[in-house]
Design an enzyme around this catalytic site. Structure first.
Site, PDB file in Angstrom:
ATOM      1  N   SER A  71       0.860  -1.177   0.000  1.00  0.00           N
ATOM      2  CA  SER A  71       0.000   0.000   0.000  1.00  0.00           C
ATOM      3  C   SER A  71       0.906   1.240   0.000  1.00  0.00           C
ATOM      4  O   SER A  71       2.032   1.197  -0.509  1.00  0.00           O
ATOM      5  CB  SER A  71      -0.912  -0.057   1.229  1.00  0.00           C
ATOM      6  OG  SER A  71      -1.806   1.027   1.261  1.00  0.00           O
ATOM      7  N   LYS A 123      -5.105   2.748  -3.080  1.00  0.00           N
ATOM      8  CA  LYS A 123      -4.354   2.226  -1.927  1.00  0.00           C
ATOM      9  C   LYS A 123      -5.278   2.007  -0.724  1.00  0.00           C
ATOM     10  O   LYS A 123      -5.105   1.045   0.030  1.00  0.00           O
ATOM     11  CB  LYS A 123      -3.205   3.173  -1.566  1.00  0.00           C
ATOM     12  CG  LYS A 123      -2.126   3.294  -2.657  1.00  0.00           C
ATOM     13  CD  LYS A 123      -1.403   1.974  -2.931  1.00  0.00           C
ATOM     14  CE  LYS A 123      -0.169   2.156  -3.810  1.00  0.00           C
ATOM     15  NZ  LYS A 123       0.501   0.898  -4.135  1.00  0.00           N
TER      16      LYS A 123
END
Ligand code: COA
Length: 284
Positions: A147, A165
């Site tokens: 992420s 993300k």
């Protein structure tokens, strides 16, 4: 390299598959896993780049092979997973690291531009983990998604990346709930700026004035090194993290605690500047 802080060979005999592993932090993760004894399958859009990365690891004494797939296409990643398992056996570790990024205002970007990053980052992470699921050794398999701080910090010029993300963080939590009973762990890491990566070289090269602006927003006043990211990845996939499941760990020097300023402000200023320049060209 900080392999000396870990016992050596903690991934011996394990098969780790890494998308986007041909460069940047994913390549450093691949090197670190190989140094700890893992057999590493590197998957990227370019077969040449994946194979070159694998050769590099082999020259360092590790075991690796390169494969090609676009993570946006489920069929391609599923085929690459099968090919990798034919080479090294079922999977113990999967790192979904392939990502795409560019700076663009939401109002100025095309719908396809937004979709492109969602497809590479979020759909690509799902496709990778879903394709790998059938070939995971269980119990004990560990999945890791890459992420970014943008999942927590609304950032000008990054709506597409922030949305993708944030989706990855929730995807990992959902998979941890569905697959935990099978002994499969699923986590994410959220790096802030990392030195020497393509993204930072484009956005704020070392020594550039924009780098100083970004550092103002990082309590530790420096970028991460790729080794620091690889260390966290190694910890999370290892037995040392055997009860960590369904979480996203920030590795950002505290940046996300301060919010997106002045990083966001810097991007906003540069976007406004380019918009004004375009207007002045149109009206000239
Ligand atoms: N600003 C606005 N829109 C952009 C853009 C930019 N800088 N770059 C790409 N797009 C849009 C394109 O205009 C296109 O939309 P359109 O068809 O409506 O015009 C859409 O995104 C797809 O672009 P394309 O170049 O065809 O996609 P691709 O699949 O070949 O590559 C990226 C997508 C994200 C990988 C590419 O932009 C890229 O190379 N980025 C830099 C490298 C990178 O992201 N590395 C990873 C760092 S984390």
């Amino acid at each position: 390299m900080t392999d000396d802080i870990f016992a050596s060979g903690i991934l011996t005999g394990q098969h780790a598959l890494i998308t986007g592993g041909g460069s940047g932090i994913n390549f450093r993760i691949a090197q670190r896993f190989a140094a700890q004894g893992a057999k590493v399958s590197i998957i990227g859009r370019s077969l040449e780049k994946s194979q070159a990365a694998a050769r590099d690891i082999e020259q360092g004494g590790g075991q690796a092979e390169g494969f090609s797939a676009d993570v946006r296409e489920f069929g391609m990643i599923a085929t690459a997973v099968e090919d990798a398992c034919a080479r090294f056996g079922d999977l113990d570790i999967v790192v979904a690291g392939a990502a795409g990024n560019f700076v663009a205002e939401a109002a100025g970007m095309s719908a396809n531009g937004f979709k492109t990053v969602i497809d590479i980052d979020l759909l690509g992470t799902y496709n990778t983990l879903r394709a790998a699921y059938a070939r995971l050794r269980r119990p004990g398999a560990s999945l890791l998604a890459i992420s970014a701080v943008q999942s927590m910090m609304p950032t000008a010029g990054q709506a597409h990346v922030c949305a993708a993300k944030a989706g990855i963080d929730m995807l990992v939590r959902c998979l941890s709930v569905e697959w935990g009973a099978e002994g499969i762990r699923c986590n994410a890491i959220a790096p802030g700026p990392v030195a020497g990566t393509e993204g930072m070289v484009r956005l704020a090269p070392e020594g550039d004035a924009s780098m100083a602006r970004i550092l103002e927003g990082i309590p530790m006043q420096r970028y991460a090194s790729r080794d620091e990211i690889a260390d966290l990845a190694l910890f999370l996939v290892s037995g040392a993290a055997s009860y960590i499941n369904g979480t996203c760990i920030s590795i950002d020097g505290g940046q996300s605690n301060l919010g997106s300023l002045p990083f966001g402000a810097m991007l906003q200023e540069s976007l406004h500047r380019s918009r004004n320049e375009e207007t002045s060209v149109v009206t000239a």
